[in-house]
Scaffold this motif. Structure first.
Motif, PDB file in Angstrom:
ATOM      1  N   LEU A  97       0.818  -1.216   0.000  1.00 19.06           N
ATOM      2  CA  LEU A  97       0.000   0.000   0.000  1.00 19.06           C
ATOM      3  C   LEU A  97       0.851   1.265   0.000  1.00 19.06           C
ATOM      4  CD1 LEU A  97      -2.732  -1.011   2.609  1.00 19.06           C
ATOM      5  CD2 LEU A  97      -3.113  -0.606   0.171  1.00 19.06           C
ATOM      6  N   ASP A  98       2.050   1.168   0.577  1.00 20.24           N
ATOM      7  CA  ASP A  98       2.931   2.342   0.717  1.00 20.24           C
ATOM      8  C   ASP A  98       3.011   3.181  -0.553  1.00 20.24           C
ATOM      9  OD1 ASP A  98       3.539   1.795   3.326  1.00 20.24           O
ATOM     10  OD2 ASP A  98       5.544   1.019   2.950  1.00 20.24           O
ATOM     11  N   ARG A  99       3.092   2.531  -1.689  1.00 20.57           N
ATOM     12  CA  ARG A  99       3.418   3.215  -2.940  1.00 20.57           C
ATOM     13  C   ARG A  99       2.194   3.617  -3.757  1.00 20.57           C
ATOM     14  NH1 ARG A  99       8.678  -0.357  -4.924  1.00 20.57           N
ATOM     15  NH2 ARG A  99       9.709  -0.407  -2.898  1.00 20.57           N
ATOM     16  N   ARG A 100       1.012   3.504  -3.188  1.00 19.64           N
ATOM     17  CA  ARG A 100      -0.193   3.679  -3.998  1.00 19.64           C
ATOM     18  C   ARG A 100      -1.018   4.913  -3.659  1.00 19.64           C
ATOM     19  NH1 ARG A 100       1.929  -0.893  -4.717  1.00 19.64           N
ATOM     20  NH2 ARG A 100       1.480  -2.079  -6.597  1.00 19.64           N
ATOM     21  N   PHE A 101      -0.442   5.814  -2.891  1.00 24.82           N
ATOM     22  CA  PHE A 101      -1.167   7.038  -2.562  1.00 24.82           C
ATOM     23  C   PHE A 101      -0.872   8.133  -3.578  1.00 24.82           C
ATOM     24  CE2 PHE A 101      -1.183   4.605   1.287  1.00 24.82           C
ATOM     25  CZ  PHE A 101      -2.423   4.883   1.849  1.00 24.82           C
ATOM     26  N   ASP A 102      -1.742   9.149  -3.581  1.00 25.42           N
ATOM     27  CA  ASP A 102      -1.577  10.267  -4.511  1.00 25.42           C
ATOM     28  C   ASP A 102      -0.628  11.326  -3.975  1.00 25.42           C
ATOM     29  OD1 ASP A 102      -3.551   9.337  -6.485  1.00 25.42           O
ATOM     30  OD2 ASP A 102      -4.991   9.695  -4.876  1.00 25.42           O
ATOM     31  N   GLY A 103      -0.363  11.277  -2.679  1.00 27.89           N
ATOM     32  CA  GLY A 103       0.538  12.242  -2.073  1.00 27.89           C
ATOM     33  C   GLY A 103       0.917  11.799  -0.676  1.00 27.89           C
ATOM     34  N   TYR A 104       2.013  12.368  -0.164  1.00 31.81           N
ATOM     35  CA  TYR A 104       2.549  11.925   1.121  1.00 31.81           C
ATOM     36  C   TYR A 104       2.954  13.118   1.988  1.00 31.81           C
ATOM     37  CZ  TYR A 104       3.032   7.495  -1.417  1.00 31.81           C
ATOM     38  OH  TYR A 104       2.785   6.365  -2.158  1.00 31.81           O
ATOM     39  N   VAL A 105       2.673  12.997   3.285  1.00 29.75           N
ATOM     40  CA  VAL A 105       3.212  13.925   4.281  1.00 29.75           C
ATOM     41  C   VAL A 105       4.231  13.126   5.089  1.00 29.75           C
ATOM     42  CG1 VAL A 105       2.708  15.420   6.244  1.00 29.75           C
ATOM     43  CG2 VAL A 105       1.050  15.215   4.374  1.00 29.75           C
ATOM     44  N   LEU A 106       5.525  13.448   4.913  1.00 28.36           N
ATOM     45  CA  LEU A 106       6.608  12.670   5.496  1.00 28.36           C
ATOM     46  C   LEU A 106       7.235  13.385   6.690  1.00 28.36           C
ATOM     47  CD1 LEU A 106       8.414  11.719   2.141  1.00 28.36           C
ATOM     48  CD2 LEU A 106       6.570  10.469   3.288  1.00 28.36           C
ATOM     49  N   LEU A 107       7.847  12.597   7.580  1.00 30.29           N
ATOM     50  CA  LEU A 107       8.543  13.185   8.730  1.00 30.29           C
ATOM     51  C   LEU A 107      10.009  13.459   8.442  1.00 30.29           C
ATOM     52  CD1 LEU A 107       7.114  11.339  11.864  1.00 30.29           C
ATOM     53  CD2 LEU A 107       6.224  13.315  10.626  1.00 30.29           C
ATOM     54  N   THR A 108      10.603  12.697   7.522  1.00 31.23           N
ATOM     55  CA  THR A 108      11.991  12.953   7.122  1.00 31.23           C
ATOM     56  C   THR A 108      12.108  12.776   5.612  1.00 31.23           C
ATOM     57  OG1 THR A 108      12.955  10.712   7.173  1.00 31.23           O
ATOM     58  CG2 THR A 108      12.706  11.844   9.289  1.00 31.23           C
ATOM     59  N   ASP A 109      13.105  13.418   5.040  1.00 35.64           N
ATOM     60  CA  ASP A 109      13.290  13.339   3.588  1.00 35.64           C
ATOM     61  C   ASP A 109      13.716  11.937   3.153  1.00 35.64           C
ATOM     62  OD1 ASP A 109      13.145  15.060   1.208  1.00 35.64           O
ATOM     63  OD2 ASP A 109      15.265  14.552   0.964  1.00 35.64           O
ATOM     64  N   TYR A 110      14.369  11.191   4.062  1.00 40.29           N
ATOM     65  CA  TYR A 110      14.795   9.830   3.732  1.00 40.29           C
ATOM     66  C   TYR A 110      13.615   8.927   3.395  1.00 40.29           C
ATOM     67  CZ  TYR A 110      19.487  10.842   5.594  1.00 40.29           C
ATOM     68  OH  TYR A 110      20.735  11.360   5.810  1.00 40.29           O
ATOM     69  N   MET A 111      12.454   9.211   3.948  1.00 41.51           N
ATOM     70  CA  MET A 111      11.281   8.349   3.771  1.00 41.51           C
ATOM     71  C   MET A 111      10.869   8.195   2.314  1.00 41.51           C
ATOM     72  SD  MET A 111       8.729   9.404   6.885  1.00 41.51           S
ATOM     73  CE  MET A 111       8.722   8.463   8.419  1.00 41.51           C
ATOM     74  N   LYS A 112      11.100   9.239   1.527  1.00 44.97           N
ATOM     75  CA  LYS A 112      10.605   9.220   0.149  1.00 44.97           C
ATOM     76  C   LYS A 112      11.235   8.092  -0.669  1.00 44.97           C
ATOM     77  CE  LYS A 112      13.812  12.502  -2.092  1.00 44.97           C
ATOM     78  NZ  LYS A 112      14.745  12.738  -0.988  1.00 44.97           N
ATOM     79  N   ASN A 113      12.445   7.689  -0.320  1.00 48.06           N
ATOM     80  CA  ASN A 113      13.124   6.646  -1.076  1.00 48.06           C
ATOM     81  C   ASN A 113      12.442   5.289  -0.943  1.00 48.06           C
ATOM     82  OD1 ASN A 113      15.153   8.527  -1.795  1.00 48.06           O
ATOM     83  ND2 ASN A 113      16.226   8.146   0.132  1.00 48.06           N
ATOM     84  N   ILE A 114      11.725   5.089   0.159  1.00 44.03           N
ATOM     85  CA  ILE A 114      11.062   3.810   0.395  1.00 44.03           C
ATOM     86  C   ILE A 114       9.585   3.854   0.015  1.00 44.03           C
ATOM     87  CG2 ILE A 114      10.355   2.167   2.185  1.00 44.03           C
ATOM     88  CD1 ILE A 114      12.953   2.615   3.570  1.00 44.03           C
ATOM     89  N   VAL A 115       8.842   4.837   0.526  1.00 41.88           N
ATOM     90  CA  VAL A 115       7.391   4.857   0.294  1.00 41.88           C
ATOM     91  C   VAL A 115       7.003   5.563  -1.003  1.00 41.88           C
ATOM     92  CG1 VAL A 115       6.938   4.792   2.767  1.00 41.88           C
ATOM     93  CG2 VAL A 115       6.979   6.995   1.609  1.00 41.88           C
ATOM     94  N   ASN A 116       7.910   6.344  -1.567  1.00 38.92           N
ATOM     95  CA  ASN A 116       7.545   7.159  -2.726  1.00 38.92           C
ATOM     96  C   ASN A 116       8.572   7.058  -3.861  1.00 38.92           C
ATOM     97  OD1 ASN A 116       6.100   9.013  -4.278  1.00 38.92           O
ATOM     98  ND2 ASN A 116       6.998  10.795  -3.249  1.00 38.92           N
ATOM     99  N   PRO A 117       8.889   5.842  -4.311  1.00 38.46           N
ATOM    100  CA  PRO A 117       9.885   5.701  -5.380  1.00 38.46           C
ATOM    101  C   PRO A 117       9.389   6.236  -6.724  1.00 38.46           C
ATOM    102  CG  PRO A 117       8.858   3.591  -4.938  1.00 38.46           C
ATOM    103  CD  PRO A 117       8.375   4.532  -3.870  1.00 38.46           C
ATOM    104  N   ARG A 118       8.070   6.407  -6.858  1.00 39.54           N
ATOM    105  CA  ARG A 118       7.500   6.925  -8.104  1.00 39.54           C
ATOM    106  C   ARG A 118       7.472   8.448  -8.132  1.00 39.54           C
ATOM    107  NH1 ARG A 118       2.310   2.751  -8.395  1.00 39.54           N
ATOM    108  NH2 ARG A 118       3.533   0.822  -8.369  1.00 39.54           N
ATOM    109  N   ASN A 119       8.000   9.056  -7.052  1.00 37.82           N
ATOM    110  CA  ASN A 119       8.115  10.512  -6.957  1.00 37.82           C
ATOM    111  C   ASN A 119       6.754  11.208  -7.081  1.00 37.82           C
ATOM    112  OD1 ASN A 119       9.734  12.762  -6.468  1.00 37.82           O
ATOM    113  ND2 ASN A 119       9.890  13.244  -8.646  1.00 37.82           N
ATOM    114  N   LYS A 120       5.772  10.697  -6.368  1.00 33.78           N
ATOM    115  CA  LYS A 120       4.484  11.389  -6.253  1.00 33.78           C
ATOM    116  C   LYS A 120       4.694  12.656  -5.417  1.00 33.78           C
ATOM    117  CE  LYS A 120       1.706   8.235  -8.180  1.00 33.78           C
ATOM    118  NZ  LYS A 120       0.755   7.484  -7.349  1.00 33.78           N
ATOM    119  N   PRO A 121       3.764  13.601  -5.462  1.00 32.70           N
ATOM    120  CA  PRO A 121       3.902  14.816  -4.660  1.00 32.70           C
ATOM    121  C   PRO A 121       4.037  14.489  -3.162  1.00 32.70           C
ATOM    122  CG  PRO A 121       2.172  15.087  -6.291  1.00 32.70           C
ATOM    123  CD  PRO A 121       2.569  13.650  -6.343  1.00 32.70           C
TER     124      PRO A 121
END
Length: 411
Positions: free
Chosen positions: A179-203
């Motif tokens: 499910l991690d990678r299937r959202f339309d956007g993310y509010v993250l606590l650290t910039d490192y998180m994007k590499n795991i949950v947002n590899p498709r570079n969603k907003p």
């Protein structure tokens, strides 16, 4: 813009009753506060409706099988509807999923004429995330999630006992990672998180945390400081978070006229109680209200976070206590966690050596600094977070992100 926020937010007195009635695994006080601040901040600028599941462990860790509470208004008149569920293994998740599906479907149909609407989840929890994503896709509504921690680590925080529970947790871990990678956007606590949950570079937007704006009025005077000096830790009492090393480091300090205050709950509590019996300078206060924690923070000399910086999961977390400690006006000493942005560095003390001996020396050195100098350092940190990281400022940052997401979608 209209927002449906799905989380585990509760009326405050009801939430603390849950904490005190839970036998072993207790709801997260820090997580509850974070949700409340987000909701309060967003509600001051936009229309928001809340759907909440009661944050309790499965029976018998929480003594009720049927969990139900009537809808009510919380905080400044914000409506919240609670998800009813059967608090038994598997049935809990199934009943939450079915009710969420029904409620989200009804909400989307009722608001089908509104273009600027969004579903915002507090965490990637499969029973609420699955129906939200499915209905969002079918009925054209964007779904965004807060990512307070990474699924790969979240299910490893507590050891599981029993074959059934082990495989159930493994199943939820795999579903959450999918499910991690299937959202339309993310509010993250650290910039490192994007590499795991947002590899498709969603907003996405990074909001490491926030503190209540009303803490501006908090008093922290030198005359209130406890004598002898007190080092304080408040948070999750798990061995992997460094509490064991902190206690050992404190015991080795050559300064004997000082105390160590410990607040919270977790798998290390029994050991802490035993050590506190042996060394009367170590005080364990258990789980208390947030207001009481804040009061003790202002009376302490030094606030400490011993979480090891070499653990992989620390890149993907920003401890909520970091901002709360800084907002109290008492100096913070923390390990150099990679998830803490560089802009914080001039406002905090750090452990240069995370061995027991190194931590002991660092705490000794800081307690040797004149109290007036320590107080000024803490006040500078307080100014920084109250001006830049209060919940109104940070919530506006989230709201602007959501508005931009919808604006780009509707073009």
């Amino acid at each position: 813009m209209k927002i449906l926020f799905i989380g585990c937010i509760c009326e405050e007195k009801f939430f603390y009753n849950l904490v005190w009635n839970s036998k072993t695994i207790k709801p997260s006080i820090a997580g509850q506060r974070f949700e409340r601040m987000i909701v309060e901040g967003i509600s001051s600028e936009s229309e928001i409706e809340l759907l909440s599941y009661i944050p309790v462990s499965t029976y018998p860790h929480y003594p009720h099988i049927i969990c139900f509470r009537k809808a009510e208004l919380i905080y400044k008149g914000i409506p919240v509807r609670y998800i009813p569920f059967l608090n038994l293994p598997c049935l809990k998740q199934i009943t939450i999923l079915l009710y969420t599906f029904w409620f989200v479907l009804r909400w989307l149909i009722a608001n089908h004429r509104i273009k600027e609407k969004i579903i915002f989840l507090n965490v990637i929890y499969p029973p609420t995330a699955l129906p939200s994503l499915l209905l969002g896709r079918l009925l054209g509504c964007r779904v965004v999630t807060l990512v307070p921690d990474i699924s790969s680590f979240r299910f490893d925080y507590s050891p599981t006992t029993g074959i059934f529970k082990k495989y159930l947790m493994l199943f939820f871990k795999r579903i959450s990672e999918w499910l991690d990678r299937r959202f339309d956007g993310y509010v993250l606590l650290t910039d490192y998180m994007k590499n795991i949950v947002n590899p498709r570079n969603k907003p996405y937007v990074v909001v490491e945390g926030m503190v209540e704006d009303h803490l501006r009025g908090l008093k922290n005077d030198i005359s209130q400081k406890h004598v002898p000096p007190a080092i304080m830790y408040a948070g999750s009492l798990r061995a992997r978070y460094g509490i064991s090393k902190l206690i050992k480091a404190f015991s080795q300090m050559p300064i004997r006229e000082c105390e160590l205050w410990i607040f919270g709950s977790g798998d290390y509590v029994d050991t802490i109680r035993r050590v506190a019996e042996e060394d009367k300078r170590i005080k364990y206060f258990g789980t208390v209200t947030h207001a009481e924690v804040i009061e003790y923070e202002t009376r302490a000399t030094l606030l400490v976070n011993p979480r090891p910086s070499d653990e992989e999961f620390t890149k993907y977390s920003f401890p909520s206590k970091t901002l709360e400690y800084m907002a109290s006006g008492t100096p913070l000493l923390t390990t150099p966690l990679p998830g803490i942005p560089s802009e914080y560095k001039e406002y905090i003390y750090t452990f240069e050596d995370e061995s027991v001996e190194g931590m002991s020396k660092r705490m000794t050195d800081i307690l040797s600094i004149p109290l007036e100098e320590l107080h000024k350092f803490g006040q500078r940190a307080r100014w920084f977070v109250m001006e830049n990281k209060n919940h109104l400022v940070q919530s506006k940052k989230i709201l602007y992100f959501l508005e931009q997401l919808l604006s780009n979608t509707n073009k």
